[in-house]
Scaffold this motif. Structure first.
Motif, mmCIF file in Angstrom:
data_model
loop_
_atom_site.group_PDB
_atom_site.id
_atom_site.type_symbol
_atom_site.label_atom_id
_atom_site.label_comp_id
_atom_site.label_asym_id
_atom_site.label_seq_id
_atom_site.Cartn_x
_atom_site.Cartn_y
_atom_site.Cartn_z
ATOM 1 N N PHE A 69 -5.868 -2.859 -6.553
ATOM 2 C CA PHE A 69 -4.915 -2.302 -7.319
ATOM 3 C C PHE A 69 -5.375 -2.169 -8.808
ATOM 4 O O PHE A 69 -4.700 -1.356 -9.781
ATOM 5 C CB PHE A 69 -3.489 -2.658 -7.369
ATOM 6 C CG PHE A 69 -2.888 -2.319 -6.117
ATOM 7 C CD1 PHE A 69 -3.168 -1.590 -5.263
ATOM 8 C CD2 PHE A 69 -1.631 -3.191 -5.760
ATOM 9 C CE1 PHE A 69 -2.443 -1.191 -4.191
ATOM 10 C CE2 PHE A 69 -0.782 -2.947 -4.618
ATOM 11 C CZ PHE A 69 -1.252 -1.792 -3.791
ATOM 12 N N THR A 70 -6.365 -2.683 -9.130
ATOM 13 C CA THR A 70 -6.993 -2.703 -10.526
ATOM 14 C C THR A 70 -7.193 -1.201 -10.953
ATOM 15 O O THR A 70 -6.911 -0.937 -12.211
ATOM 16 C CB THR A 70 -8.419 -3.289 -10.609
ATOM 17 O OG1 THR A 70 -8.039 -4.677 -10.251
ATOM 18 C CG2 THR A 70 -8.750 -3.125 -12.115
ATOM 19 N N GLU A 71 -7.486 -0.142 -10.204
ATOM 20 C CA GLU A 71 -7.750 1.204 -10.742
ATOM 21 C C GLU A 71 -6.454 1.779 -11.025
ATOM 22 O O GLU A 71 -6.518 2.786 -11.959
ATOM 23 C CB GLU A 71 -8.323 1.986 -9.414
ATOM 24 C CG GLU A 71 -8.791 3.361 -9.965
ATOM 25 C CD GLU A 71 -9.817 3.484 -11.055
ATOM 26 O OE1 GLU A 71 -10.054 4.657 -11.553
ATOM 27 O OE2 GLU A 71 -10.438 2.592 -11.298
ATOM 28 N N VAL A 72 -5.340 1.558 -10.530
ATOM 29 C CA VAL A 72 -4.093 2.273 -10.771
ATOM 30 C C VAL A 72 -3.073 1.309 -11.380
ATOM 31 O O VAL A 72 -1.725 1.512 -11.323
ATOM 32 C CB VAL A 72 -3.492 2.373 -9.147
ATOM 33 C CG1 VAL A 72 -4.212 3.920 -8.836
ATOM 34 C CG2 VAL A 72 -3.335 1.474 -8.336
ATOM 35 N N THR A 74 0.843 -0.953 -0.138
ATOM 36 C CA THR A 74 0.055 0.064 -0.042
ATOM 37 C C THR A 74 0.780 1.541 0.044
ATOM 38 O O THR A 74 0.576 2.044 -0.677
ATOM 39 C CB THR A 74 -0.932 -0.108 1.215
ATOM 40 O OG1 THR A 74 -0.222 -0.202 2.526
ATOM 41 C CG2 THR A 74 -2.007 -0.926 0.974
ATOM 42 N N ASN A 75 2.092 1.226 0.612
ATOM 43 C CA ASN A 75 3.020 2.488 0.466
ATOM 44 C C ASN A 75 3.414 2.485 -1.046
ATOM 45 O O ASN A 75 3.570 3.616 -1.529
ATOM 46 C CB ASN A 75 4.208 1.965 1.426
ATOM 47 C CG ASN A 75 3.865 2.354 3.006
ATOM 48 O OD1 ASN A 75 2.937 3.082 3.265
ATOM 49 N ND2 ASN A 75 5.010 1.787 3.865
ATOM 50 N N ALA A 76 3.658 1.437 -1.737
ATOM 51 C CA ALA A 76 4.019 1.606 -3.166
ATOM 52 C C ALA A 76 3.055 1.925 -4.111
ATOM 53 O O ALA A 76 3.232 2.361 -5.208
ATOM 54 C CB ALA A 76 4.474 0.300 -3.540
ATOM 55 N N SER A 77 1.665 2.008 -3.504
ATOM 56 C CA SER A 77 0.483 2.466 -4.377
ATOM 57 C C SER A 77 0.686 4.044 -4.661
ATOM 58 O O SER A 77 0.282 4.201 -5.913
ATOM 59 C CB SER A 77 -0.747 2.155 -3.888
ATOM 60 O OG SER A 77 -0.894 2.899 -2.615
ATOM 61 N N ALA A 78 1.501 4.823 -3.963
ATOM 62 C CA ALA A 78 1.547 6.229 -4.453
ATOM 63 C C ALA A 78 2.186 6.304 -5.897
ATOM 64 O O ALA A 78 1.970 6.997 -6.714
ATOM 65 C CB ALA A 78 2.197 6.926 -3.381
ATOM 66 N N ALA A 88 3.009 6.308 -12.025
ATOM 67 C CA ALA A 88 2.980 5.849 -13.200
ATOM 68 C C ALA A 88 1.696 5.439 -14.167
ATOM 69 O O ALA A 88 1.734 5.605 -15.236
ATOM 70 C CB ALA A 88 3.582 4.357 -13.032
ATOM 71 N N ARG A 89 0.534 5.141 -13.370
ATOM 72 C CA ARG A 89 -0.539 4.856 -14.414
ATOM 73 C C ARG A 89 -0.831 6.408 -14.998
ATOM 74 O O ARG A 89 -1.298 6.367 -15.962
ATOM 75 C CB ARG A 89 -1.870 4.656 -13.407
ATOM 76 C CG ARG A 89 -2.952 4.250 -14.023
ATOM 77 C CD ARG A 89 -3.026 3.471 -15.080
ATOM 78 N NE ARG A 89 -4.374 2.989 -15.570
ATOM 79 C CZ ARG A 89 -4.369 2.557 -17.024
ATOM 80 N NH1 ARG A 89 -3.409 2.029 -17.468
ATOM 81 N NH2 ARG A 89 -5.609 2.184 -17.269
#
Length: 548
Positions: free
Chosen positions: A119-122, A77-81, A86-87
């Motif tokens: 994470f499908t959205e990003v 979740t930290n990496a989601s930023a 990138a997206r």
């Protein structure tokens, strides 16, 4: 027979990976063990968001997928930023996440997350590898998905037990990039539209460019005397001192350039989506039916016509599109040549910084000094905040692959990106601009720069506030300051505490010597600029905004 961890690393090697960013975790120890026996450079980061942003920067500057590895749950979740950057920015990247063991799935085990839902959205694709024998298939597919059409991030999750199981699998083969080529009839139609235009303009954006395609488009623009703008934070796509350059099309656009785009009869949009920020909130072109004749070139066919309905839609990467332009030339000098020259003169005036402002430190002369004392191939990175205006408006980019900044507007990006850029180009100067709020989002990656002896120079513009939010707050709720003041460390002392070089600038004339000392130190450096919060923009003070 190899372990899943070995098969993952074999697939990375087969696909040309030279470097990964990671924060280690027990869930993928088998991969870390397999990396021990390879030449892949493992960059150990201090927070997963910073690691993901480093991977984004590698993808942004090289065109090849940046690789990041993190552990499950909080690490992911930290990496989601970084995934979000990138997206939105169309950057090829692959995030590998250690996952809970297979027998514990669906029990909300320790740090378990269902990543397909999360994470499908990003991400372009989220996959989980259950069988180690299928690792070569999944990894090569991840590279293909990340780079094809509109590039973007891919997530692969790796159950812990799968990584330790042994399996026989085919040797991984490298992915093959998929390119879409413009048809000859489309190029002829483009030529006819240009020949019939009176007020055309080209706007360059997106990714999948190369140094060659940038040069090819420049030659095309020269043949047609075409004015060229660059989309938000894609300024490295055209030489700013070229007589055809008209300016950046983004936040705080030159009003004269905005007027020219609105009044254009032909817009050639190459590579980008022309989303909210470059389009000034979808006001430069009407959606879905632009007033201007629109020619849209984008590598992903699903993007063409999604927001704007073009007169001519070409599904092609910038690289293949610009190659097809080489034989396209006007029959005579275009009627708009004088307009193009005037637009460039307008850009030069717009990009000349002010000499003074509130307080004892003035950013205009500092930007002038940087322009005169840094090489053309210097890489500039930044995150988000009002401070970034000084780079985007007043630095004149000359070469491709000299900019790494998030079009998504993510704070904290600049320092991880600078670390990545220096890894990728150790022979080039790398300058990170950050605000005080922005820097402390991922400032711990300064320790990564020190560990790997990467002498990046970070200019921290410290005004003691979340500047962009304060500016909007004073505009909408004048005098009612809430949640935008900051208390900061001594940034120069912080740099020295990490083992780097630190400087503090409290007067304009101190900057040059501070920068030269930072450069000469050979260490990662922070130059803290004590900027008066009144100097909120290059042209307006905070008090003026408060008064409306």
């Amino acid at each position: 027979m190899k372990t899943g961890g070995q098969l993952v690393v074999d697939a990375l090697v087969a696909n040309g990976v030279k470097r990964i960013a990671c924060v280690p975790g027990e869930s993928y120890l088998a991969v870390l063990d397999a990396l021990y026996d390879t030449d892949i450079d493992v960059v150990v980061c201090r927070q997963e968001g910073g690691a993901a942003m480093m991977a984004d920067a590698w993808g942004r500057l090289s065109g090849k997928p940046g690789i990041c590895m993190v552990t499950r749950g909080p690490g992911a979740t930290n990496a989601s930023a970084g995934l979000h950057v990138a997206r939105q920015d169309s950057i090829p990247m692959i995030l590998f996440i250690g996952q809970v063991q297979s027998e514990a799935r669906e029990r909300e085990a320790f740090q378990e997350i269902e990543y397909r839902r999360a994470f499908t959205e990003v991400a372009k694709w989220v996959g989980e590898i259950d069988d180690p024998a299928r690792i070569p298939e999944f990894v090569t597919r991840a590279f293909a998905v990340a780079t094809s059409g509109r590039p973007g991030p891919v997530v692969l999750t790796l159950p812990e037990d799968m990584l330790t199981r042994r399996a026989e699998a085919p040797a991984a083969k490298p992915y093959q990039p998929v390119e879409g080529h413009p048809g000859p009839s489309q190029i002829r139609e483009l030529g006819a539209l240009l020949a019939g235009a009176k007020r055309p303009i080209a706007i360059l954006g997106g990714t999948r460019w190369t140094a060659d395609s940038v040069a090819e488009f420049q030659r095309f623009a020269e043949r047609w005397s075409l004015p060229v703008g660059c989309s938000f934070r894609r300024q490295m796509l055209f030489d700013h001192l070229h007589p055809n350059y008209a300016g950046d099309v983004g936040i705080g656009i030159n009003p004269a350039l905005a007027k020219e785009i609105k009044e254009a009869d032909l817009v050639l949009l190459v590579g980008g989506r022309f989303s909210e920020m470059p389009s000034s909130g979808y006001t430069l072109m009407d959606a879905p039916y632009p007033r201007q004749t629109l020619v849209h070139i984008h590598p992903d066919a699903s993007e063409l016509g999604r927001v704007y309905r073009p007169e001519l839609a070409i599904a092609a990467s910038p690289r293949d599109f610009t190659a097809a332009l080489e034989g396209l030339a006007p029959a005579a000098e275009p009627v708009w040549s004088a307009r193009t020259r005037a637009m460039h003169e307008g850009y030069l005036k717009w990009s000349t910084p002010p000499e003074s402002g509130p307080g004892d430190v003035h950013m205009g002369p500092i930007m002038n000094w940087i322009e005169a004392n840094t090489p053309e191939d210097t890489i500039f990175t930044n995150g988000a905040g009002n401070y970034a205006t000084w780079v985007h408006r007043f630095h004149r980019f000359r070469r491709y692959a000299t900019q790494a900044a998030p079009a998504s507007g993510s704070m904290g990006y600049g320092l991880p990106a600078a670390v990545a850029a220096k890894h990728l180009h150790p022979d080039r100067e790398v300058i990170c601009f950050a605000g005080d709020g922005c820097f402390l989002m991922h400032g711990q990656e300064f320790a990564t720069a020190v560990r790997y002896r990467l002498p990046v120079i970070t200019v921290v513009v410290n005004n003691g506030i979340y500047g962009t939010i304060r500016m909007h707050q004073e505009r909408d709720y004048p005098g009612r300051v809430s949640a935008t003041d900051l208390t900061n460390p001594d940034f120069a002392a912080l740099a020295r505490a990490y083992g780097g070089h630190g400087e503090t600038v409290e007067k304009t004339e101190e900057f040059a010597d501070a920068f030269l000392r930072a450069r000469a130190s050979g260490k990662p450096a922070i130059i803290e600029i004590k900027l008066d919060p009144e100097a909120i923009t290059p042209t307006r003070t905070l008090s003026e905004i408060r008064k409306g």
